[in-house]
Motif scaffolding. Sequence first.
Motif, short mmCIF file in Angstrom:
data_model
loop_
_atom_site.label_atom_id
_atom_site.label_comp_id
_atom_site.label_asym_id
_atom_site.label_seq_id
_atom_site.Cartn_x
_atom_site.Cartn_y
_atom_site.Cartn_z
N SER A 182 59.62 59.53 26.99
CA SER A 182 60.14 59.36 28.48
C SER A 182 59.75 58.13 28.91
CB SER A 182 60.54 60.53 29.15
OG SER A 182 59.29 61.07 29.59
N GLN A 224 61.52 55.11 28.40
CA GLN A 224 62.92 54.92 28.83
C GLN A 224 62.91 53.55 29.98
OE1 GLN A 224 64.72 58.22 30.84
NE2 GLN A 224 66.53 57.18 31.04
N PHE A 257 64.07 55.88 22.58
CA PHE A 257 63.38 56.52 23.37
C PHE A 257 64.11 57.91 23.28
CE2 PHE A 257 66.50 55.61 26.60
CZ PHE A 257 66.70 56.76 27.18
N VAL A 273 63.36 61.75 25.09
CA VAL A 273 62.70 62.38 26.06
C VAL A 273 62.02 63.48 25.88
CG1 VAL A 273 64.30 61.42 28.10
CG2 VAL A 273 65.03 63.53 27.09
N SER A 274 60.94 63.81 26.30
CA SER A 274 60.29 65.11 26.03
C SER A 274 59.44 65.25 24.69
CB SER A 274 60.97 66.43 26.50
OG SER A 274 61.62 66.36 27.46
N ARG A 293 54.89 68.22 19.05
CA ARG A 293 56.17 69.13 18.72
C ARG A 293 57.05 68.86 17.98
NH1 ARG A 293 57.77 72.84 22.36
NH2 ARG A 293 59.17 73.36 20.86
N ALA A 326 52.51 61.25 26.72
CA ALA A 326 52.81 62.03 28.01
C ALA A 326 53.23 63.50 27.91
CB ALA A 326 53.79 61.42 28.98
N ASN A 327 53.87 63.72 26.73
CA ASN A 327 54.41 65.21 26.33
C ASN A 327 53.36 65.87 25.53
OD1 ASN A 327 56.89 65.06 27.80
ND2 ASN A 327 57.27 63.73 26.63
N GLN A 331 49.81 69.90 24.93
CA GLN A 331 50.18 71.18 24.82
C GLN A 331 49.57 71.80 23.51
OE1 GLN A 331 54.45 71.52 23.80
NE2 GLN A 331 54.61 69.25 24.01
N THR A 377 50.37 65.40 38.97
CA THR A 377 51.26 65.46 37.79
C THR A 377 50.95 66.73 36.90
OG1 THR A 377 49.96 63.82 36.30
CG2 THR A 377 51.60 63.06 37.91
N LYS A 378 49.97 67.16 36.66
CA LYS A 378 49.68 68.22 35.91
C LYS A 378 49.73 67.66 34.09
CE LYS A 378 49.97 71.91 38.70
NZ LYS A 378 50.39 71.19 39.84
N THR A 379 49.77 66.33 34.41
CA THR A 379 49.74 65.78 32.86
C THR A 379 48.27 65.17 32.76
OG1 THR A 379 52.12 65.40 33.00
CG2 THR A 379 51.04 64.02 31.26
N ASP A 432 57.26 60.37 40.71
CA ASP A 432 56.58 61.38 39.87
C ASP A 432 55.12 61.26 39.37
OD1 ASP A 432 57.00 60.06 37.71
OD2 ASP A 432 58.82 61.02 37.09
N VAL A 463 54.38 59.78 37.05
CA VAL A 463 54.20 59.86 35.53
C VAL A 463 54.84 58.45 34.87
CG1 VAL A 463 55.11 61.12 33.12
CG2 VAL A 463 54.08 62.40 35.41
N HIS A 464 56.30 58.38 35.31
CA HIS A 464 56.79 57.38 34.72
C HIS A 464 56.74 56.13 35.42
CE1 HIS A 464 59.04 61.21 33.63
NE2 HIS A 464 58.97 60.57 32.36
N THR A 473 53.48 69.83 30.45
CA THR A 473 54.69 69.39 29.72
C THR A 473 55.80 69.45 30.30
OG1 THR A 473 53.44 69.96 27.83
CG2 THR A 473 55.70 69.10 27.62
N VAL A 527 56.34 69.87 33.47
CA VAL A 527 56.68 68.80 34.64
C VAL A 527 57.19 67.41 34.10
CG1 VAL A 527 55.33 67.57 36.05
CG2 VAL A 527 54.50 69.85 35.88
N LEU A 571 60.68 66.09 35.17
CA LEU A 571 61.09 64.96 35.53
C LEU A 571 61.44 63.82 34.79
CD1 LEU A 571 57.42 65.05 37.35
CD2 LEU A 571 59.62 65.06 38.55
N VAL A 572 61.64 64.08 33.52
CA VAL A 572 62.10 63.26 32.62
C VAL A 572 63.74 63.19 32.98
CG1 VAL A 572 63.19 63.20 30.33
CG2 VAL A 572 60.81 63.33 30.83
#
Lengths: 377, 513
Positions: A146, A149, A171, A173-174, A179, A207-208, A211, A264-266, A320, A322-323, B8, B10, B14-15
């Motif tokens: 994302s 994007q 792009f 997202v997520s 995954r 960014a994703n 996990q 952001t927890k990222t 956020d 993040v982006h 993730t 989050v 937010l995405v």
Amino acid sequence: MSQQQKPSSRGPRVNWRKLFEPLRPRKEGTMSAGMILVVILVALCLAGLLNADATLRKSNAKGDSWRNGIARTVASVTDTFQINFFRNAIDDAIGKNQSSEIDVEELLRQQAEAESAAAAAEANKVPELVAPTPAEPMKIWVGGDSITQTFGTSFQRITQSTGIFTPTLDFRVSTGLARPDYFNWPEHLVKNVLPANPAILVIMFGANDGQNMLDANNKVLERFSEPWLAEYRRRVSATMDLLKSPTNDRITIWCGPPPMGPGTKTKGMDELSYIYWTEAQSRPWIQYFDTWPFFTDSDFQFVANLPNADGVVRGVRQRDNVHLSTVGGDRLTWAVIDRIGKLVDISAGKVTPPPGQGPPASVVERTEIPPEMPGAE
Amino acid sequence: MPENSKGTAVVSALVFLDERGRSSVRFSVQLGNFSMLFPTIDFAVFFLVVFTVSWLLRPHKIAWRWFILAASFVFYGWWDWNYLMLLFLSIGMNWFFGWAVFRALTPEGERTNASRWVVRIAVIANLGILGYFKYVDFFLSTITERMRSIGISVDTPLLNIILPIGISFFTFQAISYVIDIGRGEWRKPLNFLDFGVYLSFFAHLVAGPIVRASEFAPQLEEQPDPRYVRSGEAFMLIFRGMFKKVVVSSFLATQIVDPVFANPDGYGSLAVLLAIYAYAIQIYSDFSGYTDIAIGIALLLGIRFPQNFDSPYIALSLQDFWNRWHMTLSRWLRDYLYIPLGGNRGSKAMMYRNLFLVMIIGGLWHGANWTFVAWGAIHGGYLVAERIVRAKWKGHELGLPPLLVKSMQWFLVFNVVCLAWVFFRAQSIDGAFTLLGRLFASGGSSAGVSLLLVVVIVASVASQFVPPRVPQKAEVWFATWAPALQIAALAAGLVLIDALGPEGIAPFIYFQF
């Protein structure tokens, strides 16, 4: 008192037959709260069993071990009794990807035929690309998660305006490399991106990806643990290998993720960047691009507002943390174009950034990426 | 997208938000991490417990109220415990205002100067809190930009205020409560516990519907019969809502809306046109889907919420549209804004001004951005124009077949609504015009355009023309099924929805307002 009239010593008896008889409620459209509880409870349990594989796929990506334990137990039971056939049949019918593992070997086999001995001899050279001109623009593909994007939108707009590139934005997202059951990037790259023969790919993940993952034996790897890092490195290296052109005429600019801001927890973008950078070192067709300095202060710490070449401070990140903002996307785009200019002659295009869009000349990539950045989110 | 996974999620959440958020404060809600969304396993477990205990405690009125209050706090605190303080503050403050207003009325319930002042203070306090969370950053950034544009460099710090989830909804409910008491319409202030339950009841807490105390409080006094719970209607509402949210809304967002609105320059006119129509369906499916689930859940607990949507895309006039879209907000704006501004009283010019102002303010309620002002202006302007034309043409017949006239009216209204949605969805006014410009440009990609997409859009619009009696009959019929059959149908429905939807659940669009 007759035998039938005696109250049962085992308490009130449940009439299970009621579950299978049509209801005739005294008030239209109603049911008793007790029966509703039974219906909801059993329906949820049944749905949980039927959906066990899908729930496990999602659960594997979580950090909560007790949830994952339950999901694995349930999936194991349903697998034994093949109760998951219903959900799997739906997934098959709608073509939903159920794979939880990248079949890198298979994908590599598809490419193996195309790899000639000559290409092997060229393997240690940075690919030499034909200089683009307005008459013969260069195909350039930009894609990733994302963050791509906004960055990709800027990249597409700006590269198009240079007059020497034909950009494609792709792009998702997520997504990332963690995954493949959600989106299988290596497969997508091989099947959908490379056949269009872009000369340059600009790619960004990370960014994703913070996990949990499954390894080849379906064992859950806790994120950023040593086994996790090893598995992630394996996926990165395999993906990089897939991007190699048999005729050595394609460069991939692999952008590390920018640092994430507070709240952001990222986490762990520094660790992922280190993996990308180290893996790129041995692959000349992969050029690692260090985004980090373009979104930090001089101490390499996250900053949301930064001056561009004109000295005006602008917000380079979205709220956020993040982006990237559009300003941030433009800033990164010009930096990447500058890097492309060092790999291929792009002087035929309009490649001088407006001072309000490009980063100051003093901001440059790091020469070495550390395994961890102190203070990084 | 993994559901609720730390980190993730989050990003994932937010995405979804960032596509419109950019530098605006309107999408600052951090939903992804722990918010308890309706279509999740977390909520299913939560609801099973609440449903069971709620019906067990229903005969014990006080215990039931405390339990629902606690459950609602858990639901809200799941997102961020820190913001529970805000909910506590709103409950305490507005309960006090309600009591103070009531005390200031005459024994006959007539207004006094003192009661008017207390109401004003209450409204200012509520709007002050709402404004702080919703508009301060926008205000600061606008000032900074304006100063810079005239050559004055100021370093105004952005506060990065997080917009608490549902604040617009429970603030509006609180304001309506105090004003209703001040008007003498609600003759007895609620006790503290009842007011706490009213304001925080989890089913309507985060995205409405905006329920009035006069609708909710009497239901606290009633004792619904646990033998006759409206299960048919509730199950249908919940499943319809989940399908609309998880399947339709998510499909349209990922298939065409998000890519086209993110990069309109890359798409051709057909893709842009379908993206605009798709967004109209997406936002309806998302918001009405949430409302359906909320109403269904409350119904299972024996509480009836007001209807919030009534097939808005069949409207033949914009006035009709607003009687069908977000109905509880429409009547709130009518009763607490339009009428106090003067409403239909006074000259026509004043009426038109009031109408226009209400729509502009309604737009700003959604967030601090000029795009929302534009959205409100389109609706306000068209509503005014509609009234002028109607007054001018009253008694004039065009001589066209009524069906043709109705079709033309529908087409016009639907497209005006869709045009306004472009501004609602776009990142900026420029972005909206860029997208609209692509409608008339040649070239561009048609990626995302497919027969399935067209079918989904057309079927979604067509479904609104289905008479209400059809689903009502289905609800009654479903309730007669044998429980085992109901179980099988519900389980299969859940699996199907999960299979057709994306891997995770995106936050509801209206959580951010």
